[in-house]
Design a protein around this motif. Structure first.
Motif, PDB file in Angstrom:
ATOM      1  N   ALA A 115       0.727  -1.162   0.077  1.00 26.37           N
ATOM      2  CA  ALA A 115      -0.026   0.074  -0.087  1.00 26.37           C
ATOM      3  C   ALA A 115       0.838   1.358   0.098  1.00 26.37           C
ATOM      4  O   ALA A 115       2.138   1.310   0.442  1.00 26.37           O
ATOM      5  CB  ALA A 115      -0.926   0.020   1.358  1.00 26.37           C
ATOM      6  N   PHE A 116       0.397   2.317  -0.672  1.00 24.74           N
ATOM      7  CA  PHE A 116       0.890   3.599  -0.842  1.00 24.74           C
ATOM      8  C   PHE A 116      -0.138   4.633  -0.433  1.00 24.74           C
ATOM      9  O   PHE A 116      -1.019   4.833  -1.229  1.00 24.74           O
ATOM     10  CB  PHE A 116       1.878   3.863  -2.019  1.00 24.74           C
ATOM     11  N   LEU A 117       0.134   5.785   0.359  1.00 27.21           N
ATOM     12  CA  LEU A 117      -0.747   6.559   0.466  1.00 27.21           C
ATOM     13  C   LEU A 117      -0.011   8.152   0.467  1.00 27.21           C
ATOM     14  O   LEU A 117       1.041   8.065   1.110  1.00 27.21           O
ATOM     15  CB  LEU A 117      -1.191   6.626   1.866  1.00 27.21           C
ATOM     16  N   ASP A 118      -0.290   9.029  -0.322  1.00 28.12           N
ATOM     17  CA  ASP A 118       0.248  10.487  -0.557  1.00 28.12           C
ATOM     18  C   ASP A 118      -0.944  11.211  -0.465  1.00 28.12           C
ATOM     19  O   ASP A 118      -1.965  11.161  -0.988  1.00 28.12           O
ATOM     20  CB  ASP A 118       0.742  10.307  -1.783  1.00 28.12           C
ATOM     21  N   LEU A 119      -0.826  12.129   0.658  1.00 29.60           N
ATOM     22  CA  LEU A 119      -1.585  13.467   0.931  1.00 29.60           C
ATOM     23  C   LEU A 119      -0.963  14.595   0.720  1.00 29.60           C
ATOM     24  O   LEU A 119       0.316  14.775   1.171  1.00 29.60           O
ATOM     25  CB  LEU A 119      -2.149  13.455   2.245  1.00 29.60           C
ATOM     26  N   SER A 120      -1.355  15.764   0.114  1.00 29.11           N
ATOM     27  CA  SER A 120      -0.596  17.083   0.165  1.00 29.11           C
ATOM     28  C   SER A 120      -1.482  18.136  -0.204  1.00 29.11           C
ATOM     29  O   SER A 120      -2.692  18.099  -0.596  1.00 29.11           O
ATOM     30  CB  SER A 120       0.361  16.998  -1.215  1.00 29.11           C
ATOM     31  N   GLN A 121      -1.092  19.329   0.173  1.00 27.43           N
ATOM     32  CA  GLN A 121      -1.814  20.694   0.029  1.00 27.43           C
ATOM     33  C   GLN A 121      -1.041  22.084   0.174  1.00 27.43           C
ATOM     34  O   GLN A 121       0.201  21.675   0.654  1.00 27.43           O
ATOM     35  CB  GLN A 121      -2.882  20.676   1.138  1.00 27.43           C
ATOM     36  N   THR A 122      -1.275  23.008  -0.473  1.00 25.66           N
ATOM     37  CA  THR A 122      -0.502  24.240  -0.522  1.00 25.66           C
ATOM     38  C   THR A 122      -1.129  25.255   0.127  1.00 25.66           C
ATOM     39  O   THR A 122      -2.377  25.611  -0.314  1.00 25.66           O
ATOM     40  CB  THR A 122      -0.058  24.475  -1.991  1.00 25.66           C
ATOM     41  N   TYR A 123      -0.294  25.982   0.890  1.00 30.40           N
ATOM     42  CA  TYR A 123      -0.922  27.301   1.421  1.00 30.40           C
ATOM     43  C   TYR A 123      -0.378  28.566   0.579  1.00 30.40           C
ATOM     44  O   TYR A 123       1.112  28.580   0.931  1.00 30.40           O
ATOM     45  CB  TYR A 123      -0.525  27.437   3.104  1.00 30.40           C
ATOM     46  N   ASN A 124      -0.935  29.550   0.123  1.00 29.23           N
ATOM     47  CA  ASN A 124      -0.660  30.421  -0.514  1.00 29.23           C
ATOM     48  C   ASN A 124      -0.448  31.539   0.254  1.00 29.23           C
ATOM     49  O   ASN A 124      -1.405  32.305   0.513  1.00 29.23           O
ATOM     50  CB  ASN A 124      -1.454  30.871  -1.792  1.00 29.23           C
ATOM     51  N   ALA A 128      -2.786  34.586   1.218  1.00 32.36           N
ATOM     52  CA  ALA A 128      -3.444  34.794   2.591  1.00 32.36           C
ATOM     53  C   ALA A 128      -3.243  36.395   3.060  1.00 32.36           C
ATOM     54  O   ALA A 128      -3.790  36.788   4.092  1.00 32.36           O
ATOM     55  CB  ALA A 128      -2.730  33.966   3.525  1.00 32.36           C
ATOM     56  N   THR A 129      -2.342  37.226   2.549  1.00 36.39           N
ATOM     57  CA  THR A 129      -1.980  38.443   2.843  1.00 36.39           C
ATOM     58  C   THR A 129      -2.240  39.608   1.863  1.00 36.39           C
ATOM     59  O   THR A 129      -2.002  40.760   2.172  1.00 36.39           O
ATOM     60  CB  THR A 129      -0.393  38.635   3.203  1.00 36.39           C
ATOM     61  N   ARG A 130      -3.168  39.096   0.868  1.00 40.33           N
ATOM     62  CA  ARG A 130      -3.498  40.234  -0.138  1.00 40.33           C
ATOM     63  C   ARG A 130      -4.699  41.046   0.296  1.00 40.33           C
ATOM     64  O   ARG A 130      -5.302  40.572   1.398  1.00 40.33           O
ATOM     65  CB  ARG A 130      -4.030  39.581  -1.425  1.00 40.33           C
ATOM     66  N   LYS A 131      -4.495  42.486  -0.112  1.00 45.75           N
ATOM     67  CA  LYS A 131      -5.726  43.359   0.379  1.00 45.75           C
ATOM     68  C   LYS A 131      -7.075  42.856  -0.315  1.00 45.75           C
ATOM     69  O   LYS A 131      -7.184  42.494  -1.595  1.00 45.75           O
ATOM     70  CB  LYS A 131      -5.481  44.655  -0.249  1.00 45.75           C
ATOM     71  N   LEU A 132      -8.247  42.694   0.452  1.00 43.81           N
ATOM     72  CA  LEU A 132      -9.257  42.434  -0.056  1.00 43.81           C
ATOM     73  C   LEU A 132      -9.878  43.615  -0.827  1.00 43.81           C
ATOM     74  O   LEU A 132      -9.600  44.847  -0.639  1.00 43.81           O
ATOM     75  CB  LEU A 132     -10.461  42.409   1.254  1.00 43.81           C
ATOM     76  N   THR A 133     -10.714  43.182  -2.030  1.00 42.24           N
ATOM     77  CA  THR A 133     -11.235  44.243  -3.052  1.00 42.24           C
ATOM     78  C   THR A 133     -12.688  44.699  -2.762  1.00 42.24           C
ATOM     79  O   THR A 133     -12.965  45.403  -3.275  1.00 42.24           O
ATOM     80  CB  THR A 133     -11.103  43.437  -4.481  1.00 42.24           C
ATOM     81  N   LYS A 138     -13.307  37.280  -0.455  1.00 40.58           N
ATOM     82  CA  LYS A 138     -12.718  36.296   0.551  1.00 40.58           C
ATOM     83  C   LYS A 138     -11.302  35.861   0.153  1.00 40.58           C
ATOM     84  O   LYS A 138     -11.157  35.590  -1.042  1.00 40.58           O
ATOM     85  CB  LYS A 138     -13.788  35.129   0.971  1.00 40.58           C
ATOM     86  N   ARG A 139     -10.454  35.754   1.352  1.00 38.17           N
ATOM     87  CA  ARG A 139      -9.073  34.972   0.938  1.00 38.17           C
ATOM     88  C   ARG A 139      -9.438  33.508   0.864  1.00 38.17           C
ATOM     89  O   ARG A 139     -10.009  33.141   1.818  1.00 38.17           O
ATOM     90  CB  ARG A 139      -8.096  35.662   1.876  1.00 38.17           C
ATOM     91  N   ARG A 140      -8.916  32.895  -0.268  1.00 39.22           N
ATOM     92  CA  ARG A 140      -8.927  31.343  -0.036  1.00 39.22           C
ATOM     93  C   ARG A 140      -7.346  30.957  -0.434  1.00 39.22           C
ATOM     94  O   ARG A 140      -7.098  30.396  -1.412  1.00 39.22           O
ATOM     95  CB  ARG A 140      -9.568  30.835  -1.157  1.00 39.22           C
ATOM     96  N   PRO A 141      -6.569  30.963   0.674  1.00 32.72           N
ATOM     97  CA  PRO A 141      -4.969  30.601   0.619  1.00 32.72           C
ATOM     98  C   PRO A 141      -4.850  29.196   0.325  1.00 32.72           C
ATOM     99  O   PRO A 141      -3.842  28.665   0.021  1.00 32.72           O
ATOM    100  CB  PRO A 141      -4.330  31.082   1.804  1.00 32.72           C
ATOM    101  N   ASP A 166     -11.881  20.217  -2.651  1.00 34.97           N
ATOM    102  CA  ASP A 166     -12.125  21.618  -2.415  1.00 34.97           C
ATOM    103  C   ASP A 166     -12.405  21.898  -0.921  1.00 34.97           C
ATOM    104  O   ASP A 166     -13.672  21.393  -0.605  1.00 34.97           O
ATOM    105  CB  ASP A 166     -13.097  22.223  -3.434  1.00 34.97           C
ATOM    106  N   VAL A 167     -11.707  22.372   0.090  1.00 33.27           N
ATOM    107  CA  VAL A 167     -11.901  22.499   1.395  1.00 33.27           C
ATOM    108  C   VAL A 167     -12.719  23.661   1.775  1.00 33.27           C
ATOM    109  O   VAL A 167     -13.287  23.742   2.698  1.00 33.27           O
ATOM    110  CB  VAL A 167     -10.543  22.908   2.027  1.00 33.27           C
ATOM    111  N   TYR A 168     -13.009  24.624   0.705  1.00 31.26           N
ATOM    112  CA  TYR A 168     -13.952  25.817   0.954  1.00 31.26           C
ATOM    113  C   TYR A 168     -15.328  25.333   0.361  1.00 31.26           C
ATOM    114  O   TYR A 168     -16.270  25.592   0.878  1.00 31.26           O
ATOM    115  CB  TYR A 168     -13.432  26.970   0.320  1.00 31.26           C
ATOM    116  N   GLU A 169     -15.281  24.655  -0.600  1.00 29.16           N
ATOM    117  CA  GLU A 169     -16.793  24.055  -1.117  1.00 29.16           C
ATOM    118  C   GLU A 169     -17.273  22.933  -0.546  1.00 29.16           C
ATOM    119  O   GLU A 169     -18.482  22.583  -0.603  1.00 29.16           O
ATOM    120  CB  GLU A 169     -16.912  24.090  -2.694  1.00 29.16           C
TER     121      GLU A 169
END
Length: 204
Positions: A115-124, A128-133, A138-141, A166-169
């Motif tokens: 068995a092989f299991l691989d999990l990954s995610q990226t934090y932008n 996360a620090t951009r100015k809201l328009t 909403k920020r979605r890093p 999708d962790v937001y939806e």
């Protein structure tokens, strides 16, 4: 090799274009930097299950920081998406695990990955620090969570599953699963199912 591995590279792009209103020659220089931090934990379990004499479980967490500076590229030629290099300031964290069996038969030792299991995610960090328009912006890093599972209980069969969540939806944007089986004569059975949200889903 140590658990901390820094790296850096320089990117140079050159264009020569005829009949361009802004000139004939264009160039762009960028650099990128990465730092990988990883380690491996492993444990061996001894068994007496037929030919299976031991099982090794290894777990490998990894953290990667990536950086590409922002650059003005509006004056550069654009033929396709690879002509624009996006800025990056992100952390990618991942975890993979492998289950390997040691088999002994008639004095011959062999190994098989069960068995092989691989999990990954990226934090932008940029996101996360951009100015809201505006008030509804909403920020979605966090990127989609990626996962892959491969199970091989015997030499003649393999089961694979991959997915993006999708962790937001709170839904899967895509996933696919497959089963592959074969015998010593060379006969094969391959079955797979793929799902893409707002796209095609099919069984083959």
């Amino acid at each position: 090799r140590g658990p901390l591995k820094p790296s850096a590279a320089v990117r140079a792009t050159f264009y020569e274009i005829t009949d361009h209103p802004d000139g004939r020659y264009f160039d762009r220089y960028l650099y990128d930097a990465n730092v990988d931090l990883t380690t491996t934990f492993a444990r061996v379990y001894y068994t007496e299950m037929g030919d299976l004499t031991a099982i090794r479980n290894s777990v490998r967490p990894k953290l990667t920081y990536s950086y590409i500076p922002e650059a003005v590229q509006s004056d550069m030629p654009s033929f396709d998406s690879i002509d624009r290099i996006e800025a990056a300031n992100s952390l990618t964290y991942s975890l993979n695990s492998t289950l390997t069996g040691r088999l002994e038969k008639n004095g011959v030792r062999s190994y098989q990955n069960y068995a092989f299991l691989d999990l990954s995610q990226t934090y932008n960090i940029h996101e996360a620090t951009r100015k809201l328009t505006g008030p509804t912006d909403k920020r979605r890093p966090l990127s989609e969570a990626n996962g892959e599972l491969i199970v091989k209980p015997a030499d003649w069969t393999t089961m694979t599953a991959k997915g993006k969540y999708d962790v937001y939806e709170h839904w899967f944007t895509s996933y696919n699963a497959s089963l592959n089986a074969s015998d010593r004569r060379g006969d094969r059975l391959d079955v797979s199912y793929r799902f893409v949200r707002n796209g095609a889903s099919y069984l083959e």
